[in-house]
Design a protein around this motif. Structure first.
Motif, mmCIF file in Angstrom:
data_model
loop_
_atom_site.group_PDB
_atom_site.id
_atom_site.type_symbol
_atom_site.label_atom_id
_atom_site.label_comp_id
_atom_site.label_asym_id
_atom_site.label_seq_id
_atom_site.Cartn_x
_atom_site.Cartn_y
_atom_site.Cartn_z
ATOM 1 N N ILE A 268 50.701 38.943 49.206
ATOM 2 C CA ILE A 268 49.715 38.140 48.481
ATOM 3 C C ILE A 268 50.491 37.148 47.617
ATOM 4 C CG2 ILE A 268 47.943 38.235 46.673
ATOM 5 C CD1 ILE A 268 47.157 40.972 47.838
ATOM 6 N N PRO A 269 50.186 35.869 47.693
ATOM 7 C CA PRO A 269 51.009 34.842 47.052
ATOM 8 C C PRO A 269 50.881 34.727 45.534
ATOM 9 C CG PRO A 269 49.106 33.824 48.066
ATOM 10 C CD PRO A 269 49.071 35.273 48.476
ATOM 11 N N ALA A 270 49.777 35.215 44.967
ATOM 12 C CA ALA A 270 49.555 34.962 43.540
ATOM 13 C C ALA A 270 48.617 35.997 42.932
ATOM 14 C CB ALA A 270 48.972 33.562 43.354
ATOM 15 N N TRP A 271 48.529 35.952 41.604
ATOM 16 C CA TRP A 271 47.609 36.849 40.901
ATOM 17 C C TRP A 271 46.917 36.099 39.767
ATOM 18 C CZ3 TRP A 271 48.772 37.636 35.716
ATOM 19 C CH2 TRP A 271 50.089 37.368 35.323
ATOM 20 N N ARG A 272 45.742 36.591 39.400
ATOM 21 C CA ARG A 272 44.924 35.963 38.366
ATOM 22 C C ARG A 272 44.854 36.879 37.139
ATOM 23 N NH1 ARG A 272 41.059 35.788 41.096
ATOM 24 N NH2 ARG A 272 41.056 33.628 41.811
ATOM 25 N N GLU B 97 44.619 28.364 44.667
ATOM 26 C CA GLU B 97 44.248 28.684 43.284
ATOM 27 C C GLU B 97 45.440 28.522 42.350
ATOM 28 O OE1 GLU B 97 40.746 31.959 43.313
ATOM 29 O OE2 GLU B 97 42.566 32.566 44.353
ATOM 30 N N VAL B 98 46.632 28.810 42.852
ATOM 31 C CA VAL B 98 47.837 28.613 42.041
ATOM 32 C C VAL B 98 48.001 27.140 41.701
ATOM 33 C CG1 VAL B 98 50.354 28.684 42.017
ATOM 34 C CG2 VAL B 98 49.081 30.602 42.941
ATOM 35 N N ARG B 99 47.876 26.282 42.704
ATOM 36 C CA ARG B 99 48.067 24.843 42.498
ATOM 37 C C ARG B 99 47.038 24.289 41.518
ATOM 38 N NH1 ARG B 99 49.705 25.280 48.017
ATOM 39 N NH2 ARG B 99 47.565 25.087 48.773
ATOM 40 N N ILE B 100 45.793 24.719 41.659
ATOM 41 C CA ILE B 100 44.744 24.250 40.751
ATOM 42 C C ILE B 100 45.026 24.706 39.328
ATOM 43 C CG2 ILE B 100 42.300 24.480 40.166
ATOM 44 C CD1 ILE B 100 41.718 24.713 43.166
ATOM 45 N N SER B 101 45.416 25.965 39.183
ATOM 46 C CA SER B 101 45.693 26.511 37.859
ATOM 47 C C SER B 101 46.899 25.830 37.215
ATOM 48 C CB SER B 101 45.948 28.026 37.958
ATOM 49 O OG SER B 101 46.148 28.592 36.682
ATOM 50 N N CYS C 182 44.353 44.062 29.408
ATOM 51 C CA CYS C 182 44.059 43.059 30.435
ATOM 52 C C CYS C 182 44.501 43.547 31.810
ATOM 53 C CB CYS C 182 44.738 41.737 30.105
ATOM 54 S SG CYS C 182 44.084 40.957 28.610
ATOM 55 N N ASP C 183 44.024 42.873 32.838
ATOM 56 C CA ASP C 183 44.299 43.295 34.206
ATOM 57 C C ASP C 183 44.668 42.075 35.049
ATOM 58 O OD1 ASP C 183 44.594 44.981 36.337
ATOM 59 O OD2 ASP C 183 42.541 45.725 36.323
ATOM 60 N N LEU C 184 44.970 42.295 36.316
ATOM 61 C CA LEU C 184 45.259 41.200 37.230
ATOM 62 C C LEU C 184 44.622 41.475 38.576
ATOM 63 C CD1 LEU C 184 48.915 41.574 38.548
ATOM 64 C CD2 LEU C 184 47.829 43.302 37.138
ATOM 65 N N GLU C 185 44.341 40.399 39.321
ATOM 66 C CA GLU C 185 43.751 40.527 40.644
ATOM 67 C C GLU C 185 44.347 39.462 41.562
ATOM 68 O OE1 GLU C 185 39.621 40.075 39.730
ATOM 69 O OE2 GLU C 185 39.668 37.888 39.917
ATOM 70 N N ASN D 244 43.852 32.214 34.345
ATOM 71 C CA ASN D 244 45.048 31.531 34.834
ATOM 72 C C ASN D 244 45.599 32.242 36.065
ATOM 73 O OD1 ASN D 244 44.923 29.682 32.784
ATOM 74 N ND2 ASN D 244 46.673 30.471 31.629
ATOM 75 N N VAL D 245 46.143 31.456 36.981
ATOM 76 C CA VAL D 245 46.696 32.015 38.214
ATOM 77 C C VAL D 245 48.197 31.751 38.241
ATOM 78 C CG1 VAL D 245 46.636 31.960 40.735
ATOM 79 C CG2 VAL D 245 44.521 31.661 39.423
ATOM 80 N N TYR D 246 48.969 32.793 38.589
ATOM 81 C CA TYR D 246 50.426 32.698 38.604
ATOM 82 C C TYR D 246 50.971 33.145 39.958
ATOM 83 C CZ TYR D 246 49.531 32.703 33.572
ATOM 84 O OH TYR D 246 49.045 32.423 32.323
ATOM 85 N N ARG D 247 52.111 32.613 40.314
ATOM 86 C CA ARG D 247 52.754 33.026 41.557
ATOM 87 C C ARG D 247 53.172 34.489 41.450
ATOM 88 N NH1 ARG D 247 53.092 28.643 44.540
ATOM 89 N NH2 ARG D 247 53.092 26.610 43.479
ATOM 90 N N ILE D 248 53.192 35.189 42.573
ATOM 91 C CA ILE D 248 53.418 36.629 42.579
ATOM 92 C C ILE D 248 54.791 36.990 42.023
ATOM 93 C CG2 ILE D 248 54.439 36.802 44.883
ATOM 94 C CD1 ILE D 248 51.799 39.174 43.316
ATOM 95 N N SER D 249 55.739 36.057 42.045
ATOM 96 C CA SER D 249 57.088 36.319 41.523
ATOM 97 C C SER D 249 57.113 36.380 39.997
ATOM 98 C CB SER D 249 58.054 35.226 41.994
ATOM 99 O OG SER D 249 57.612 33.944 41.574
ATOM 100 N N ILE D 250 56.069 35.884 39.354
ATOM 101 C CA ILE D 250 55.999 35.905 37.892
ATOM 102 C C ILE D 250 55.381 37.216 37.431
ATOM 103 C CG2 ILE D 250 55.025 34.801 35.846
ATOM 104 C CD1 ILE D 250 55.054 32.169 37.350
ATOM 105 N N LYS D 251 56.137 37.996 36.674
ATOM 106 C CA LYS D 251 55.673 39.309 36.237
ATOM 107 C C LYS D 251 54.599 39.191 35.154
ATOM 108 C CE LYS D 251 57.404 43.810 34.658
ATOM 109 N NZ LYS D 251 56.281 44.068 33.738
ATOM 110 N N PHE D 252 53.612 40.065 35.246
ATOM 111 C CA PHE D 252 52.579 40.139 34.220
ATOM 112 C C PHE D 252 53.236 40.561 32.911
ATOM 113 C CE2 PHE D 252 49.308 41.986 31.660
ATOM 114 C CZ PHE D 252 48.128 41.361 32.011
#
Length: 246
Positions: free
Chosen positions: A158-162, A204-208, A195-198, A179-187
């Motif tokens: 999965i490429p990203a998380w929200r 969505e990454v590009r838009i964010s 808080c949580d992530l999905e 906010n949406v971040y690339r999966i390589s960026i740790k929460f």
């Protein structure tokens, strides 16, 4: 964060608080405290990992193109040693145990202590042990849940998380909500963060990222205006003149 995950974290905190009271009363030794503390928190971390994978699987059934099956991700046994060291740090320089009646908040026994100031210091220390150990237990379980979920997303490519903030989240977390971040960026959480992530998509990454960049430029422009009002007004005037000439 689901109700089950919060309940798991609170249960670990409550068990550790009870354990701290036993240690403070002299019922168990420091060695026993560190070992049982590590076992309690380790068990909570294992359950948190399992709950995180189940939660992600349930979410994926209706919100993702294909189910994200649980893989049984769990913290390794080396985590036990890390937790024992954490308990040793919390209880470093421990004074003599405080009598049980003092721990329960009775007032008169405090007067019977030969050195009242020393007695108050001991009581303060043991209260701190209970507070610190409970907080560590709670945060460890919650952090493991988020880390496991992100690790499972990464394995599923999965490429990203929200970022999903709770209604009563702090100001910083509310600002990150959505906010949406690339999966390589740790929460990156903070103590007592719920808080949580999905999962999220590349688009969505590009838009964010565009939205965050625009917001950053706006904040910088506002900061510049506050630091140099005359310059900002001059720039605005030149912009109006240019618009009139056009």
């Amino acid at each position: 964060m689901t109700t089950e995950q919060q309940a798991n974290a609170e249960s670990a905190a409550a068990k550790v608080a009870a354990l701290s009271a036993l240690y403070a009363a002299g019922t168990i030794t420091r060695e026993a405290f560190t070992q049982v503390f590590a076992a309690i928190v380790y068990g909570a971390k294992i359950r948190a990992a399992r709950l995180a994978e189940i939660d992600l699987f349930r979410w994926s059934l209706t919100n993702w193109p294909e189910p994200i099956e649980p893989l049984g991700i769990a913290p390794g046994p080396e985590v036990l040693q890390t937790l024992q060291k954490a308990a040793e740090t919390i209880t470093a320089d421990a004074p003599e145990p405080v009598p049980e009646d003092v721990l329960e908040g009775a007032e008169e026994p405090v007067e019977d202590i030969e050195d009242p100031e020393a007695g108050t210091a001991r009581l303060s220390f043991w209260t701190g042990v209970e507070t610190s150990s409970s907080r560590v237990a709670r945060d460890a379980a919650e952090e493991t849940g988020r880390d496991t979920k992100q690790a499972r997303m990464r394995r599923a490519e999965i490429p990203a998380w929200r970022w999903v903030a709770q209604p009563d989240a702090c100001e910083e977390c509310r600002r990150r909500d959505g906010n949406v971040y690339r999966i390589s960026i740790k929460f990156r959480d903070h103590p007592q963060c719920l808080c949580d992530l999905e999962p999220a998509t590349d688009e969505e990454v590009r838009i964010s990222e565009r939205k965050r960049a625009a917001a950053k430029r706006k904040r910088e422009a506002h900061a510049e205006e506050l630091s140099d009002p005359a310059g900002a007004e001059h720039g605005a005037g030149r912009a109006r003149e240019g618009a009139g000439a056009a």
